[in-house]
Scaffold this active site. Sequence first.
Site, PDB file in Angstrom:
ATOM      1  N   SER A 117      -9.552  -0.773   6.569  1.00 33.63           N
ATOM      2  CA  SER A 117      -8.973  -0.342   5.126  1.00 33.63           C
ATOM      3  C   SER A 117      -8.158  -1.464   4.672  1.00 33.63           C
ATOM      4  CB  SER A 117      -8.099   0.918   5.220  1.00 33.63           C
ATOM      5  OG  SER A 117      -8.836   1.823   5.559  1.00 33.63           O
ATOM      6  N   LYS A 169       0.808  -1.100  -0.087  1.00 32.98           N
ATOM      7  CA  LYS A 169       0.168  -0.063   0.046  1.00 32.98           C
ATOM      8  C   LYS A 169       1.003   1.119   0.203  1.00 32.98           C
ATOM      9  CE  LYS A 169      -3.613   2.183   2.731  1.00 32.98           C
ATOM     10  NZ  LYS A 169      -4.467   2.315   3.802  1.00 32.98           N
ATOM     11  N   SER A 209      -9.147   1.801   2.437  1.00 33.86           N
ATOM     12  CA  SER A 209      -8.107   2.705   1.856  1.00 33.86           C
ATOM     13  C   SER A 209      -7.395   1.922   1.161  1.00 33.86           C
ATOM     14  CB  SER A 209      -7.446   3.968   2.694  1.00 33.86           C
ATOM     15  OG  SER A 209      -6.883   3.241   3.789  1.00 33.86           O
TER      16      SER A 209
END
Length: 534
Positions: A197, A98, A173
């Site tokens: 997330s 990420k 996210s």
Amino acid sequence: MSVTKEDLRRISTAVGYQVPEKDVDDFTTLLARAKQTFETVSAMEDYQPTPDFILAPRLNVHFPDEAANPLNAWAWRCECAHASPSSTTLEGKTVCLKDNIALAQVPCLLGTESFTGWTPTVDATIATRVLEAGGHIVGKAVCENLSRGAVSVTAATGPVHNPYARGYSAGGSSSGTAALVAAGEVDLGIGCDQGGSVRIPAAMCGLYGLKPTFGLVPYTGIASNDASVDFVGPMTRTCFECATLLEVLAGADGLDDRQGAGCPFPGQVPRYADGLKASSADGAKGLRIGILKEGLEGAAMNDAVKAKFLAAVQVFTEKISAAVVEEVSVPLHTSSRAIYSVMSKMGNHMGMLGRATGRRQVMLTDLAERKAMPYTQDALSKMSAFSHEGLLAGELGWSEYPLAYGKAVNLARQLRDSYDAVLGVRLGRQQQQQQQQYDLLILPTTLRASFPLPAVDSSPVAHMDAGRGMTENTACFNGTGHPALAMPIGFVPSEADPNIMVPCSLQIVGKFWDEMTILKAAYAWEQAVNWRTF
């Protein structure tokens, strides 16, 4: 370093104190001394871990073109492998991170244009562990704008598409990580979870996504908004891969102060993958599993998602011999999202303003410098509706409800104790009053499956409302710290078009440090049925 009386008056006004005239000269002198101290430390060379670029060089670092990025999920590409890894656990496996996880010499976008040009100088501990286990880091995956939001539409590089339905949400996210792993563009992914997330995008994209026990996996070298709800964990296509990657990532690193009592050292981390091999289809045999009643009662609960969840529950009783699978109630769960929201909004607010304190960890000072706070109007205008709402709500909280944060922290502990009571964790009198205890709790990961992305230029209310049903069953476990795994259990019709089928997800929650039981139960379910045809 001089400080003027005007400086003193400006500073004293900011804190709401009118310095008596007789003390003005004294406090002007004292502030001058403090300024000298700040100047001295500011001029000193920073102290950061140094990556080994000889053994783990960063090659072919580039921004991918559109043709090589069909889901818009890559933030940056690179080739990074260790020349002499210490193990072969991840040998030959490609991994994406990420894009709030630092990998030195590879730019980090954080999904935003509010500030640009941050290229980390350190490696996150988990990046180092992936490389030392033989994994190949092949790039950074898009994250939502400043890692805020559960709908994959806020990144400055544009919306991330769901691999199962273009134009649909990949969650957030950790949106890019989910899309890339689900599409098979990488073998394994690592996401970060501050309210769901990891688990939400895993649910949207048909993956296993684990939020480990608070502190099990070090957050060192990862951009954070609020350390009290920070988690980082694996996102994979199979349960066995999830267990394997967790084993590589977990364990104290001596740098992250989130890793308190109970966290194992790397050599003491359970052999999760071996545990799955040994248990196979019998991993859920004899378990007592509680279906969290309140997890099915949210206003956004989709009928098809609920029906698929209840069908998946039957697998535990009919095919893999769990001892008990029955409904259990934790009434405080219905207030858990409100508790988490106050805790997170007010905590995140201080982080976004660069005022978070009380930490003993590797501080990403180069990122703080790049943010150049206080933010300008131009920088603020480039944030998403989620960040705008967070800043405004956080300021409202601190200015008008200053006691709310402390109460929310206390209530999050009460919520933890409420879950622990049904999980059979010793709580004195409360434990004695609890008649039934369970090894695991299960509930839908999200109350809805994937849905069409809102327009990038939608109103703030439309952006915020698009995420309804996403965090009701996830954010609570960020507040409490319990380990929670999202796992795929089949497909359901999209709310927008019944002809479009999208993944559905079940969440398994366990006791602190008991990821093994969670993974064994999920693996047994996976061995019993093929989720893609279930």
